[in-house]
Enzyme design. Structure first.
Site, PDB file in Angstrom:
ATOM      1  N   LYS A   1     -13.237   4.612  -5.623  1.00 50.13           N
ATOM      2  CA  LYS A   1     -13.030   4.133  -4.251  1.00 50.13           C
ATOM      3  C   LYS A   1     -14.328   3.640  -3.629  1.00 50.13           C
ATOM      4  CE  LYS A   1      -8.590   5.919  -3.271  1.00 50.13           C
ATOM      5  NZ  LYS A   1      -7.747   6.939  -2.683  1.00 50.13           N
TER       6      LYS A   1
ATOM      7  N   ARG B   1      -6.122  12.224  -9.051  1.00 50.71           N
ATOM      8  CA  ARG B   1      -5.590  10.894  -9.404  1.00 50.71           C
ATOM      9  C   ARG B   1      -6.776  10.041  -9.834  1.00 50.71           C
ATOM     10  NH1 ARG B   1      -4.622   5.908  -7.226  1.00 50.71           N
ATOM     11  NH2 ARG B   1      -2.616   4.961  -7.764  1.00 50.71           N
TER      12      ARG B   1
HETATM   13  C1  9MG Z   1      -1.612   4.976  -4.631  1.00 51.41           C
HETATM   14  N1  9MG Z   1      -2.849   5.646  -4.267  1.00 51.41           N
HETATM   15  C2  9MG Z   1      -4.080   5.082  -4.168  1.00 51.41           C
HETATM   16  N2  9MG Z   1      -4.967   5.997  -3.773  1.00 51.41           N
HETATM   17  C3  9MG Z   1      -4.285   7.160  -3.623  1.00 51.41           C
HETATM   18  C4  9MG Z   1      -4.632   8.452  -3.213  1.00 51.41           C
HETATM   19  O1  9MG Z   1      -5.865   8.757  -2.846  1.00 51.41           O
HETATM   20  N3  9MG Z   1      -3.675   9.386  -3.169  1.00 51.41           N
HETATM   21  C5  9MG Z   1      -2.398   9.086  -3.499  1.00 51.41           C
HETATM   22  N4  9MG Z   1      -1.480  10.069  -3.419  1.00 51.41           N
HETATM   23  N5  9MG Z   1      -2.000   7.877  -3.885  1.00 51.41           N
HETATM   24  C6  9MG Z   1      -2.935   6.931  -3.939  1.00 51.41           C
END
Ligand code: 9MG
Length: 265
Positions: A204, A239
């Site tokens: 990110k 994730r």
């Molecule tokens: C789809 N997506 C992109 N970033 C995310 C994040 O931080 N959390 C979740 N649950 N989905 C995400």
């Protein structure tokens, strides 16, 4: 949780079938590398991203979920905010719903309640098109926590068992760097709400700002560090794009916390 984006720019442009095969192969390689969930998404949620139509999103994700379901018993998650996509994805074999909009769309709670599948409730201020314009909080940690508690209650009222819910502070979703840092620093307080927590920090822009690395693919080390910190704060699901490197870091940390390694010699 390994990220599988099935947007047109994600996989080979050698036609629909080649793109589907590439997506499935990538998912299988993430499972092989240690992922236990694959998160299949057909609509970009990056800052500034424009929404896609229902038909377009269905065409992107359903064939991939169907194909993946025939090849793995690993968990398949559908990353969507549209109730119709949730319903068809579950029908096609998805095991859980990952909703950056926390099931706020009309009908979303019903779909999840009827299917009895788990769901991730994520916090976002604004919408992807405008969320980074002017994020503002008095106290980001308590505002995010209050939102998540409210959504859990709404889901329970709608017939979803609390045991099916996962909380997510939504790193980068309507948050400035200072907000993201405060959330990561205080993540244990969200864990203390008593439900499993998902952390999505992988590649990110906050990590780009902290490291000076512009290209998302150059943020792997920073992503691994952030994932490890989230895990240490109690996050149950990470994730990530880079499953192998994240698993390596987790293995080192787990070895140190394993009592077998506390013996002298
Ligand atoms: C789809 N997506 C992109 N970033 C995310 C994040 O931080 N959390 C979740 N649950 N989905 C995400």
């Amino acid at each position: 949780m390994g990220v599988l984006n099935v947007t047109p720019d994600s996989f080979s442009d050698g036609g629909e079938h080649a793109a589907k095969d590439d997506a499935v192969a990538h998912a299988l390689s993430m499972l092989e590398a240690g992922a236990s969930i694959i998160d299949v998404g057909g609509e970009s949620t990056r800052p500034g991203a424009a929404p896609v139509t229902l038909d377009e999103e269905l065409q992107r994700v359903i064939p991939v979920i169907e194909a993946l379901r025939t090849q793995t018993s690993g968990f398949i998650s559908v990353d969507t905010s549209k109730p119709e996509v949730m319903a068809q994805a579950i029908q096609a074999g998805a095991d859980l719903v990952n909703d950056v909009n926390a099931l706020q769309a009309p009908g979303a709670v019903d779909v999840v309640a009827q299917a009895g599948v788990p769901a991730v409730l994520m916090h976002m201020q604004g919408q992807p098109e405008n969320m980074q314009d002017q994020p503002s909080y008095d106290d980001v940690l308590s505002e995010v926590s209050d939102f998540l508690i409210d959504r859990v209650r709404a889901c329970q009222r709608g017939g979803i068992d609390e045991a099916c819910l996962v909380l997510d502070p939504g790193f980068g979703f309507g948050k400035k760097l200072a907000h993201n840092v405060a959330l990561l620093r205080g993540l244990a307080q969200i864990v203390d709400l008593g439900l499993p927590v998902l952390a999505g920090l992988s590649r990110k822009s906050m990590l780009g700002t902290l490291t000076g690395r512009q290209a998302p693919e150059a943020r792997v080390s920073a992503s691994v560090a952030a994932a490890l910190l989230a895990s240490q704060a109690g996050a149950a699901i990470l994730r990530v794009h880079d499953v192998g490197p994240t698993m390596d870091a987790l293995k080192v940390w787990l070895a140190l916390s394993d009592s077998a390694f506390h013996q002298p010699h």
